[in-house]
Motif scaffolding. Structure first.
Motif, PDB file in Angstrom:
ATOM      1  N   ASN A 121     -44.274  31.527  56.380  1.00  0.00           N
ATOM      2  CA  ASN A 121     -44.429  31.023  55.022  1.00  0.00           C
ATOM      3  C   ASN A 121     -44.682  32.185  54.055  1.00  0.00           C
ATOM      4  O   ASN A 121     -45.713  32.271  53.414  1.00  0.00           O
ATOM      5  CB  ASN A 121     -45.559  29.997  54.963  1.00  0.00           C
ATOM      6  CG  ASN A 121     -45.421  29.082  53.780  1.00  0.00           C
ATOM      7  OD1 ASN A 121     -44.441  29.152  53.051  1.00  0.00           O
ATOM      8  ND2 ASN A 121     -46.393  28.235  53.594  1.00  0.00           N
ATOM      9  N   ARG A 157     -32.318  33.236  51.628  1.00  0.00           N
ATOM     10  CA  ARG A 157     -31.423  32.738  50.578  1.00  0.00           C
ATOM     11  C   ARG A 157     -30.352  33.765  50.247  1.00  0.00           C
ATOM     12  O   ARG A 157     -29.173  33.428  50.106  1.00  0.00           O
ATOM     13  CB  ARG A 157     -32.209  32.386  49.307  1.00  0.00           C
ATOM     14  CG  ARG A 157     -33.033  31.134  49.425  1.00  0.00           C
ATOM     15  CD  ARG A 157     -33.615  30.692  48.088  1.00  0.00           C
ATOM     16  NE  ARG A 157     -34.235  31.775  47.339  1.00  0.00           N
ATOM     17  CZ  ARG A 157     -35.522  32.106  47.406  1.00  0.00           C
ATOM     18  NH1 ARG A 157     -36.342  31.437  48.204  1.00  0.00           N
ATOM     19  NH2 ARG A 157     -35.999  33.095  46.681  1.00  0.00           N
ATOM     20  N   LEU A 212     -30.754  26.751  49.335  1.00  0.00           N
ATOM     21  CA  LEU A 212     -31.980  25.994  49.092  1.00  0.00           C
ATOM     22  C   LEU A 212     -32.163  24.874  50.114  1.00  0.00           C
ATOM     23  O   LEU A 212     -33.293  24.568  50.496  1.00  0.00           O
ATOM     24  CB  LEU A 212     -31.990  25.434  47.665  1.00  0.00           C
ATOM     25  CG  LEU A 212     -32.174  26.481  46.572  1.00  0.00           C
ATOM     26  CD1 LEU A 212     -32.046  25.839  45.193  1.00  0.00           C
ATOM     27  CD2 LEU A 212     -33.508  27.198  46.709  1.00  0.00           C
ATOM     28  N   ALA A 213     -31.074  24.279  50.580  1.00  0.00           N
ATOM     29  CA  ALA A 213     -31.175  23.247  51.614  1.00  0.00           C
ATOM     30  C   ALA A 213     -31.757  23.843  52.897  1.00  0.00           C
ATOM     31  O   ALA A 213     -32.609  23.230  53.553  1.00  0.00           O
ATOM     32  CB  ALA A 213     -29.807  22.625  51.879  1.00  0.00           C
ATOM     33  N   GLU A 255     -33.655  26.524  53.076  1.00  0.00           N
ATOM     34  CA  GLU A 255     -35.052  26.861  52.792  1.00  0.00           C
ATOM     35  C   GLU A 255     -35.940  25.615  52.882  1.00  0.00           C
ATOM     36  O   GLU A 255     -37.013  25.659  53.488  1.00  0.00           O
ATOM     37  CB  GLU A 255     -35.184  27.494  51.412  1.00  0.00           C
ATOM     38  CG  GLU A 255     -36.605  27.853  51.073  1.00  0.00           C
ATOM     39  CD  GLU A 255     -36.755  28.525  49.720  1.00  0.00           C
ATOM     40  OE1 GLU A 255     -37.896  28.602  49.244  1.00  0.00           O
ATOM     41  OE2 GLU A 255     -35.755  28.976  49.137  1.00  0.00           O
ATOM     42  N   ARG A 256     -35.505  24.503  52.313  1.00  0.00           N
ATOM     43  CA  ARG A 256     -36.288  23.256  52.370  1.00  0.00           C
ATOM     44  C   ARG A 256     -36.491  22.808  53.816  1.00  0.00           C
ATOM     45  O   ARG A 256     -37.584  22.375  54.192  1.00  0.00           O
ATOM     46  CB  ARG A 256     -35.597  22.154  51.565  1.00  0.00           C
ATOM     47  CG  ARG A 256     -35.771  22.275  50.070  1.00  0.00           C
ATOM     48  CD  ARG A 256     -35.279  21.038  49.337  1.00  0.00           C
ATOM     49  NE  ARG A 256     -33.864  20.785  49.557  1.00  0.00           N
ATOM     50  CZ  ARG A 256     -32.879  21.265  48.803  1.00  0.00           C
ATOM     51  NH1 ARG A 256     -33.153  22.047  47.772  1.00  0.00           N
ATOM     52  NH2 ARG A 256     -31.621  20.967  49.067  1.00  0.00           N
ATOM     53  N   GLU A 257     -35.452  22.918  54.625  1.00  0.00           N
ATOM     54  CA  GLU A 257     -35.553  22.521  56.031  1.00  0.00           C
ATOM     55  C   GLU A 257     -36.588  23.394  56.757  1.00  0.00           C
ATOM     56  O   GLU A 257     -37.400  22.893  57.531  1.00  0.00           O
ATOM     57  CB  GLU A 257     -34.181  22.629  56.705  1.00  0.00           C
ATOM     58  CG  GLU A 257     -34.152  22.112  58.105  1.00  0.00           C
ATOM     59  CD  GLU A 257     -34.352  20.610  58.215  1.00  0.00           C
ATOM     60  OE1 GLU A 257     -34.860  20.178  59.266  1.00  0.00           O
ATOM     61  OE2 GLU A 257     -34.012  19.877  57.278  1.00  0.00           O
ATOM     62  N   GLN A 296     -39.101  25.064  55.340  1.00  0.00           N
ATOM     63  CA  GLN A 296     -40.428  24.751  54.810  1.00  0.00           C
ATOM     64  C   GLN A 296     -40.980  23.462  55.421  1.00  0.00           C
ATOM     65  O   GLN A 296     -42.174  23.366  55.692  1.00  0.00           O
ATOM     66  CB  GLN A 296     -40.389  24.649  53.290  1.00  0.00           C
ATOM     67  CG  GLN A 296     -40.251  25.985  52.617  1.00  0.00           C
ATOM     68  CD  GLN A 296     -40.117  25.889  51.113  1.00  0.00           C
ATOM     69  OE1 GLN A 296     -39.685  24.873  50.574  1.00  0.00           O
ATOM     70  NE2 GLN A 296     -40.472  26.962  50.431  1.00  0.00           N
ATOM     71  N   CYS A 297     -40.097  22.506  55.666  1.00  0.00           N
ATOM     72  CA  CYS A 297     -40.510  21.259  56.308  1.00  0.00           C
ATOM     73  C   CYS A 297     -41.037  21.543  57.722  1.00  0.00           C
ATOM     74  O   CYS A 297     -42.068  21.010  58.120  1.00  0.00           O
ATOM     75  CB  CYS A 297     -39.331  20.300  56.342  1.00  0.00           C
ATOM     76  SG  CYS A 297     -39.712  18.700  57.059  1.00  0.00           S
ATOM     77  N   SER A 334     -44.484  23.300  57.415  1.00  0.00           N
ATOM     78  CA  SER A 334     -45.582  22.411  57.031  1.00  0.00           C
ATOM     79  C   SER A 334     -45.968  21.496  58.186  1.00  0.00           C
ATOM     80  O   SER A 334     -47.131  21.145  58.338  1.00  0.00           O
ATOM     81  CB  SER A 334     -45.231  21.609  55.787  1.00  0.00           C
ATOM     82  OG  SER A 334     -44.170  20.724  56.036  1.00  0.00           O
TER      83      SER A 334
END
Length: 101
Positions: free
Chosen positions: A9, A18, A40-41, A43-45, A47-48, A51
């Motif tokens: 993170n 990216r 960004l997709a 990156e979101r995956e 980050q999920c 978390s």
């Protein structure tokens, strides 16, 4: 082409991820908006996954594979992590350019 990342993170690592995705996408002729959206997709995956890991030491592994007709990105939480999981790969297909060799 095959590239692997181990992402924690850390915003600097996300920026590198990216940048790599945008660069590879650009080489295949994708427009800037599609490059950014795809990056960004991913990156979101990631980050999920981070978390869900719940610790500051959590990381996810990202593999980028570039083929003649598509780019595939796989984001996986490590098997030894608290939540081992893999999602379906993110795939961006593009038209084959007959002029490319």
């Amino acid at each position: 082409m095959h590239i692997e990342f181990k992402i924690t993170n850390d915003p600097r690592l996300f920026a590198g991820l990216r940048g790599a995705i945008e660069h590879i996408s650009n080489q295949h002729g994708l427009g800037k908006a599609d490059q950014i959206e795809f990056a960004l997709a991913a990156e979101r995956e990631c980050q999920c996954k981070l978390s869900a890991g719940g610790s500051k030491e959590a990381f996810c592994e990202v593999a980028i594979d570039s083929f003649e007709d598509r780019i595939e990105i796989r984001v996986v939480a490590p098997a030894n992590g608290p939540v081992p999981s893999a999602s379906a790969p993110l795939v961006k297909h593009f038209q084959s350019d007959p002029a490319r060799s």
